[in-house]
Motif scaffolding. Structure first.
Motif, PDB file in Angstrom:
ATOM      1  N   SER A 167       5.784   3.326  -9.370  1.00  0.00           N
ATOM      2  CA  SER A 167       6.009   3.045 -10.787  1.00  0.00           C
ATOM      3  C   SER A 167       4.996   1.992 -11.225  1.00  0.00           C
ATOM      4  O   SER A 167       4.318   1.376 -10.388  1.00  0.00           O
ATOM      5  CB  SER A 167       7.436   2.523 -11.004  1.00  0.00           C
ATOM      6  N   PRO A 168       4.863   1.750 -12.528  1.00  0.00           N
ATOM      7  CA  PRO A 168       3.958   0.685 -12.971  1.00  0.00           C
ATOM      8  C   PRO A 168       4.288  -0.668 -12.338  1.00  0.00           C
ATOM      9  O   PRO A 168       3.389  -1.468 -12.066  1.00  0.00           O
ATOM     10  CB  PRO A 168       4.183   0.660 -14.490  1.00  0.00           C
ATOM     11  N   ILE A 169       5.562  -0.924 -12.069  1.00  0.00           N
ATOM     12  CA  ILE A 169       5.950  -2.196 -11.473  1.00  0.00           C
ATOM     13  C   ILE A 169       5.490  -2.269 -10.021  1.00  0.00           C
ATOM     14  O   ILE A 169       4.900  -3.265  -9.584  1.00  0.00           O
ATOM     15  CB  ILE A 169       7.476  -2.398 -11.575  1.00  0.00           C
ATOM     16  N   SER A 170       5.729  -1.210  -9.246  1.00  0.00           N
ATOM     17  CA  SER A 170       5.303  -1.225  -7.845  1.00  0.00           C
ATOM     18  C   SER A 170       3.777  -1.270  -7.733  1.00  0.00           C
ATOM     19  O   SER A 170       3.230  -1.898  -6.824  1.00  0.00           O
ATOM     20  CB  SER A 170       5.860  -0.015  -7.093  1.00  0.00           C
ATOM     21  N   VAL A 221       0.837  -1.205   0.000  1.00  0.00           N
ATOM     22  CA  VAL A 221       0.000   0.000   0.000  1.00  0.00           C
ATOM     23  C   VAL A 221       0.873   1.257   0.000  1.00  0.00           C
ATOM     24  O   VAL A 221       0.602   2.230  -0.720  1.00  0.00           O
ATOM     25  CB  VAL A 221      -0.947  -0.007   1.214  1.00  0.00           C
ATOM     26  N   GLU A 222       1.941   1.241   0.806  1.00  0.00           N
ATOM     27  CA  GLU A 222       2.862   2.372   0.818  1.00  0.00           C
ATOM     28  C   GLU A 222       3.446   2.618  -0.566  1.00  0.00           C
ATOM     29  O   GLU A 222       3.544   3.756  -1.023  1.00  0.00           O
ATOM     30  CB  GLU A 222       3.998   2.096   1.809  1.00  0.00           C
ATOM     31  N   ALA A 223       3.829   1.524  -1.231  1.00  0.00           N
ATOM     32  CA  ALA A 223       4.420   1.657  -2.567  1.00  0.00           C
ATOM     33  C   ALA A 223       3.413   2.202  -3.571  1.00  0.00           C
ATOM     34  O   ALA A 223       3.751   3.013  -4.440  1.00  0.00           O
ATOM     35  CB  ALA A 223       4.948   0.298  -3.033  1.00  0.00           C
ATOM     36  N   PHE A 224       2.150   1.767  -3.439  1.00  0.00           N
ATOM     37  CA  PHE A 224       1.115   2.188  -4.387  1.00  0.00           C
ATOM     38  C   PHE A 224       0.844   3.685  -4.298  1.00  0.00           C
ATOM     39  O   PHE A 224       0.676   4.370  -5.311  1.00  0.00           O
ATOM     40  CB  PHE A 224      -0.169   1.397  -4.120  1.00  0.00           C
ATOM     41  N   PHE A 225       0.814   4.226  -3.067  1.00  0.00           N
ATOM     42  CA  PHE A 225       0.475   5.632  -2.876  1.00  0.00           C
ATOM     43  C   PHE A 225       1.689   6.555  -2.831  1.00  0.00           C
ATOM     44  O   PHE A 225       1.543   7.770  -2.733  1.00  0.00           O
ATOM     45  CB  PHE A 225      -0.341   5.805  -1.595  1.00  0.00           C
ATOM     46  N   SER A 226       2.888   5.998  -2.919  1.00  0.00           N
ATOM     47  CA  SER A 226       4.088   6.821  -2.891  1.00  0.00           C
ATOM     48  C   SER A 226       4.174   7.694  -4.133  1.00  0.00           C
ATOM     49  O   SER A 226       3.761   7.300  -5.230  1.00  0.00           O
ATOM     50  CB  SER A 226       5.331   5.923  -2.802  1.00  0.00           C
TER      51      SER A 226
END
Length: 225
Positions: A209-212, A200-205
């Motif tokens: 990126s498309p990968i995260s 979730v942190e990676a998604f909203f950071s």
């Protein structure tokens, strides 16, 4: 709108059921003597310490065990691990355990190669020097430490400190789902939610990126299915 991002993951990842049995084959290139870092109970209770030793012996690799790691490892613990590695003159490290074990091995590797104490390398310093190869074998599904450049320790003031840098990336991560069947339901739930929180942190950071984003959505699908 153009998409621009950099993706850097130098760790080789081997994922398959029973992949722990390939430890010797996959790590033989790293040398003839390994320091195996584990926790106090899990590896011994389920016979994984014997399994690891046997797999390394098959390819002529000698193993020495450091089995003192507990949750929230300290600077002193990492230094003791490094001292054992120094006495035994090992060629590489094998970390079998959760994030605490893998983080201890990373810090010990740093001290073994560069000298001093792990407290000498905490952020904002960056450990970018080449260290010994580290094989990370996670026994939980939430840490992520097997593919990161970070080691989290507790210092003398009971504060969490971080060692980071490109040198800390494990050379190899062996992910064997068979190991996870020994986790309790509570441990499975807590480490699974840990993985989800990172996703979730990676998604909203603002650095996502498309990968995260794909990783985050897949983690959510698995947790909530």
């Amino acid at each position: 709108m153009s998409i621009n991002f950099t993706y850097d993951l130098p760790t080789r990842i081997v994922f398959s059921r029973g992949s722990l049995s390939r430890l010797g084959e996959l790590s033989r290139e790293f040398g003839k003597k390994a320091l195996v870092v584990t926790g106090r109970r899990f590896a011994k209770k389920y016979g994984f310490d014997v399994k690891i030793r046997e797999e390394l012996v098959k390819v002529g690799v000698e193993s020495v065990f450091f089995s003192e790691v507990e949750p929230n490892p300290t600077v002193q613990m990492a230094d003791r691990c490094a001292e054992l590695a120094r006495r035994e003159k090992v060629d590489f490290f094998v970390a079998f355990g959760g994030g605490s074990v893998i983080d201890t091995a990373k810090a010990a590797n740093t001290v073994y190669v560069l000298g001093g104490s792990s407290r000498d390398y905490v952020w904002p310093k960056s450990v970018d020097e080449k260290l010994l190869p580290l094989v990370a074998i996670p026994t939980t599904h939430g840490t992520g430490s097997e593919v990161t450049k970070y080691s989290v320790l507790v210092d003398e003031k009971q504060m969490k400190v971080v060692i980071s840098g490109r040198g800390l990336y494990p050379a190899l991560a062996i992910l064997d789902p068979e190991v996870l069947k020994y986790l309790s339901r509570d441990q499975s739930a807590s480490t699974g939610l840990d993985a989800l929180s990172h996703a979730v942190e990676a998604f909203f950071s603002n650095k996502s990126s498309p990968i995260s984003d794909v990783y985050a959505l897949e983690a959510a699908r698995i947790v909530f299915r």
